[in-house]
Structure formats: C-alpha cells, structure tokens
Enzyme design. Structure first.
Site, mmCIF file in Angstrom:
data_model
loop_
_atom_site.group_PDB
_atom_site.id
_atom_site.type_symbol
_atom_site.label_atom_id
_atom_site.label_comp_id
_atom_site.label_asym_id
_atom_site.label_seq_id
_atom_site.Cartn_x
_atom_site.Cartn_y
_atom_site.Cartn_z
ATOM 1 N N LYS A 129 9.282 -0.176 -6.675
ATOM 2 C CA LYS A 129 9.674 -0.012 -5.278
ATOM 3 C C LYS A 129 10.728 -1.032 -4.880
ATOM 4 O O LYS A 129 10.639 -2.192 -5.277
ATOM 5 C CB LYS A 129 8.473 -0.303 -4.353
ATOM 6 C CG LYS A 129 7.358 0.627 -4.410
ATOM 7 C CD LYS A 129 6.190 0.081 -3.587
ATOM 8 C CE LYS A 129 6.242 0.497 -2.148
ATOM 9 N NZ LYS A 129 4.966 0.270 -1.449
ATOM 10 N N SER A 204 3.933 4.492 1.020
ATOM 11 C CA SER A 204 5.272 3.968 1.001
ATOM 12 C C SER A 204 5.885 3.935 -0.398
ATOM 13 O O SER A 204 7.102 3.764 -0.512
ATOM 14 C CB SER A 204 5.291 2.552 1.579
ATOM 15 O OG SER A 204 4.534 1.677 0.802
ATOM 16 N N SER A 228 -0.509 3.547 0.109
ATOM 17 C CA SER A 228 0.871 3.620 -0.371
ATOM 18 C C SER A 228 1.020 3.866 -1.865
ATOM 19 O O SER A 228 2.092 4.262 -2.317
ATOM 20 C CB SER A 228 1.628 2.350 0.004
ATOM 21 O OG SER A 228 1.896 2.344 1.379
#
Ligand SMILES: *[C@@H]1O[C@H](CO)[C@@H](O)[C@H](O)[C@H]1NC(C)=O
Length: 529
Positions: A129, A204, A228
C-alpha cells in the site's frame, strides 16, 4: 407502541436500502462493465512459495518472473488503476543481480543449502500500500499535500521481506488517508474492481486487493483497523490475514503517530494479502519467526476436536441485510466442515453487534493522536471540513467526501457522552463473552461482508456495513478473509474465520480446508453474462 415503532423503522430501512440498491444499479446500467483479461502466462499461476523454489533450483530465472509481472501490470492497470508508484527499473536490476548471484553459487555449498531458510523469498516480487514506507519511494497516502513526500527508510516489515530476498514491484492505491472502504483520492483517482470496473475493490488496501486478484502481484502487504485487509480481499476474492495484534511490526506505516494512542493501538494490524493460502505462513514467519514457531503455524490441527460457531450476519436497522449469495456460501462452508472434517457446528447470535458501527467510531477516538483535519493537509494547518463539504458538493475540494464526513464525525462526535458510556459497557461485556467462547479451541465462521463489491460511491450510502469487519477490530480478535468462489454475476464472495488471539494456526487450518472446498482465488476474465 414500541413494537409498532420498531416495525415502522424496519420498513423504512427496507425501503431505504432497496432504493439505494436500485438507484445505483440503474445508474450503472449506462456504463460498460470491464473485466480484466484472463492471465495466460504460467508464471502468474505460481504461489510465492513455488516461485521461490523454482528460482532457487534454477527452473525459473528471476528476471523472467519480474518481467512476467511487469507485463501483466501494464496490461491490467489501465482497467483497474491499482498501481500508483511502479518500481520497475529497480526491480529489473535487482532481478539480474539475483540471477547473477545464483549462477555463481556452488550447488553443494552450505550457503546454497541454507538459502530456503536465510532467503525464503529470494527473487519473489511483492507489492504494498502507498502508505507504508519504502526507502527512496513516494508515500502519498492518497493525500494531495503529500505528493512530493519521499520515504527516507524502509518500514520494518518491508525491510524484513527485502532481507528475505523479496523485490518491491511498486506501491498500490489507497483511499485518501487510507480512511475509508472506497479506494479513491484526488491524487491518483479511483481504483476499479478487476471483476467489474463499475465496482469498488474496497479499501483501504483496495489497490493491493485489486492488483493481486488481477494477477498483477502474487503477495502484498495490507493493513487493517476496521477491515482494510479483509474487505478488499473479500471484494476481489483473495486471502487476507488480519493476524493477532502485534505479531507484525507496524513501524514505518504512515501517518506517524496515527495509532499511537487509545484503542487504535490495539485495533491496528499489518498483515499479508495473497492469492495462494500457502504464502500466508511464509509471510508471517518472515515477519515474526519466533512467535510463529511457538504458535506452530504450519502444523496440522485435528479439527474434529474444534468447535465451529457460526453467525448468519448482523440484524441491524442501519446495516444492509445479508445478501443471499453470501449466506448460501457461509452455509456451504459449514456443511463442508461438518462432513469433511467432522466439526460440530453451533449457531450463535450476538445481537450486540447491531451497535458495531457505534463501537468502532468510539474505539477510534484518540484525542492524543493527530486529527484527520491535521493529517489531511499533511500537518500544514487544519482542514476546515465544513467548508470542504460545500466545496466537495460542487467538485471543488482536494478532499474526498469520505474523509470530510470522517473528519466531521471525529470533530463533532455523533454520540453523547452517556451513549458512549453505554456503548463501552456493551462492548466490554460482549468482548469478554466472545473471548471466553473462542479461547476453548473454537472458531467463529462469519460472513466476509454483507454484500459483494458495491458500485463506486455506493458504500457512502451504506456506511454502517463496515461493522461486518470492524467488529473484530473492536473485539481484538484475529480474522482471516477466505474466498468462496464467484457468484452467478461473476463477483467474488467469501467468509471470515475468527479466533481467539494467538490461535492463528487454527484459523489457517480451517482456511486450508475451505481453500480445498472452494478452490481459493478464481482468475478473472471468464466470460459472464
Ligand atoms: C513523487 O515524488 C517526487 C519527488 O518529490 C515528485 O517529483 C513526484 O511528482 C511524486 N510523484 C507523484 C506521482 O506524486
């Protein structure tokens, strides 16, 4: 009277959720559905475990592997917009160095013999990420004010994976501040689901989930404070492991100080996401060899002695009722575990979970941590979210509606102090009961989410659904997102396997059975109607 009121509210909720559903279905009918093309290169169908083995024994060149993934990313990224900071040139150079090193290594040397231990993923590419630091790379967190930020060091887990021989392929998109379940921001734009471009891959870790599912990556790093890791894994049909708290070092996960206080610290986990279940113990052991040895992460478990609790969703006025396809998969999973593994199942119903969203919002309160308003400008003053709300409505804000609403909730609090006290009381009671239930050699099977991947922006209208995953952050329990195949519309489905802290081996054992039953990740690109 009370009863009548409740019936009325139920009717209202029914009408509301159906109206949202119909509105988004009709709107999206106008847009074409793009699905990423089916991967064809054999290399893309090998787990990280197998890739490492084949690179070590010379069956595959590392350069071939890296090149296969770069080609695949270039093919799928125009459709899904998942990778935002490629590291291709460096990855190619590192691959050549790995190949040179291996060709110069004596096959009967100790160094070669020990390679599987010292460098278990030598030459294997990984992604992560865009909120976790990689030395020399951008780390924007989807925040326009952070566009020029360059990380000066590797995050702890990144360093461990690099030391184990892994090669960073690039960074993947996140929601602004990684704060919502829709991967969207005004720096890199919207990320699409590989099985239907009109839908979100969640968040996320949404870029990560989308890229891995599209076969543009084999293993990746996600993080989870409300779902997430698990939600994007569910929406894109891959494995996501929210392991026991503090197993994986979170140092170098931005923003600095975000989880330094309150319950945030106990809810926030960094962990693996992948297409092949055998890569989860591999990645966990690189992150924490001592603890994983103690937990016997790899050893088989006699499941016939394990109690199987299950819950058929959350019955709440503010959450969408459980989708029938998800319920059907949950029941299929239970049937399989009963017949194939002689597990005995028990239905439970923690009705307190209907306050799940309330628990999570109060759990996230941490006045000692920097506020969203401060983080949204990257510490250049505080964003005025009331003004931004107005600007956002006319498309003039640098911030996304999700961050603006989240910031307003943080600033003004949606619960009175009395209500918060009440929420904390129910929260604690349920936490004690759930831990007691699971500590005695048991797991809880739970729907992966209430609904398959929603259309873009739809989640903002059904925000409380997040409690399907956030409840296990609030409860401090490890939870494993496991795919259960596509539904008739070609969208991924899945379940969560939940256990007591430090029972990660048990979650993996049940996960392996479900992997066998449902076939794990399904490659996108088969034609559907
Ligand atoms: C990444 O950071 C560099 C250096 O500050 C900057 O020039 C570049 O624009 C950034 N990239 C993006 C896509 O924001």
């Amino acid at each position: 009277m009370n009863h009548l009121l409740h019936l009325g509210l139920q009717l209202l909720a029914y009408v509301y959720f159906n109206a949202v559903h119909v509105a988004f279905t009709v709107l999206n009918y106008l847009y074409p559905r793009h699905i990423v093309p089916r991967p064809t290169n054999r290399i893309l169908f090998l787990s990280a475990t197998k890739l490492a083995e084949k690179i070590r024994n010379g069956e595959l060149k590392c350069a071939e592997v890296i090149s296969a993934y770069i080609t695949r990313i270039e093919e799928v990224n125009p459709i899904i917009n998942a990778m935002v900071y490629p590291n291709f040139d460096n990855a190619r150079k590192e691959a050549e160095a790995v190949d040179r090193y291996l060709s110069g290594l004596e096959k009967n040397s100790d160094e070669y013999e020990n390679l599987a231990k010292t460098k278990p993923i030598l030459g294997v590419p990984f992604t992560l990420k865009d909120i976790i630091k990689v030395k020399g790379m951008n780390c924007s967190m989807g925040v326009p004010a952070r566009a020029n930020y360059i990380a000066d060091e590797d995050a702890a887990y990144v360093k461990q994976l690099k030391d184990a021989g892994g090669i960073v392929l690039g960074l993947t998109n996140v929601p602004e501040l990684a704060m919502w379940m829709e991967t969207n921001n005004h720096l890199h734009g919207l990320t699409n689901n590989p099985y239907d471009s009109r839908r979100t891959p969640g968040g996320s870790s949404g870029g990560e989930g989308a890229l891995i599912a599209a076969a543009g990556s084999v293993i990746g790093i996600g993080s989870d404070i409300g779902g997430s890791i698990r939600m994007p894994s569910f929406f894109s049909g891959i494995f996501g492991f929210k392991n026991t708290q503090f197993l994986i070092d979170r140092k170098g996960h931005e923003p600095e100080g975000f989880a330094s206080g309150g319950l945030r610290n106990e809810m926030f986990v960094v962990g693996p996401m992948c297409r092949y279940i055998e890569d989860i113990p591999l990645m966990m052991k690189i992150g924490n060899p001592e603890k994983c040895e103690k937990m016997k992460l790899d050893e088989p478990v006699d499941l016939s002695k394990v109690r199987l609790y299950f819950m058929e969703g959350i019955d709440s006025l503010v959450m969408e009722p459980l989708h029938c396809d998800i319920l059907a998969k949950l029941r299929e999973a239970i049937r399989y575990l009963e017949t194939d593994c002689q597990m005995t199942s028990f239905k439970v119903d923690f009705s307190e979970m209907k306050s799940g969203f309330g628990f999570w919002v109060t759990d996230l309160e941490a006045p000692e941590c920097p506020s969203f308003a401060t983080l949204a400008t990257d510490f250049h003053g505080d964003a005025n979210f009331l003004a931004e709300f107005g600007k956002c409505l006319i498309g003039r804000s640098d911030h996304t509606m999700a961050v603006i609403i989240g910031g307003l909730i943080e600033q003004y609090s949606i619960h009175s102090d009395d209500r918060k006290k009440e929420l904390r009381r129910i929260h604690e009671k349920m936490r004690t009961e759930l831990h007691a239930l699971l500590e005695k050699n048991a797991v809880l099977l739970f729907p992966g989410f209430s609904y398959p991947a929603p259309y873009h922006h739809q989640a903002l209208w059904t925000g409380c659904n997040i409690a399907y995953t956030s409840i296990f952050n609030s409860m401090g329990l490890p939870s494993f997102a496991v795919p259960t195949g596509l539904n008739k519309n070609g969208l991924p489905t899945g379940v969560q396997i939940v256990g007591a802290p430090n029972n990660d081996a048990l979650l993996l054992a049940v996960g392996k059975k479900l992997d066998k039953a449902f076939g794990g990740w399904t490659a996108p690109g088969l034609s559907v109607c």
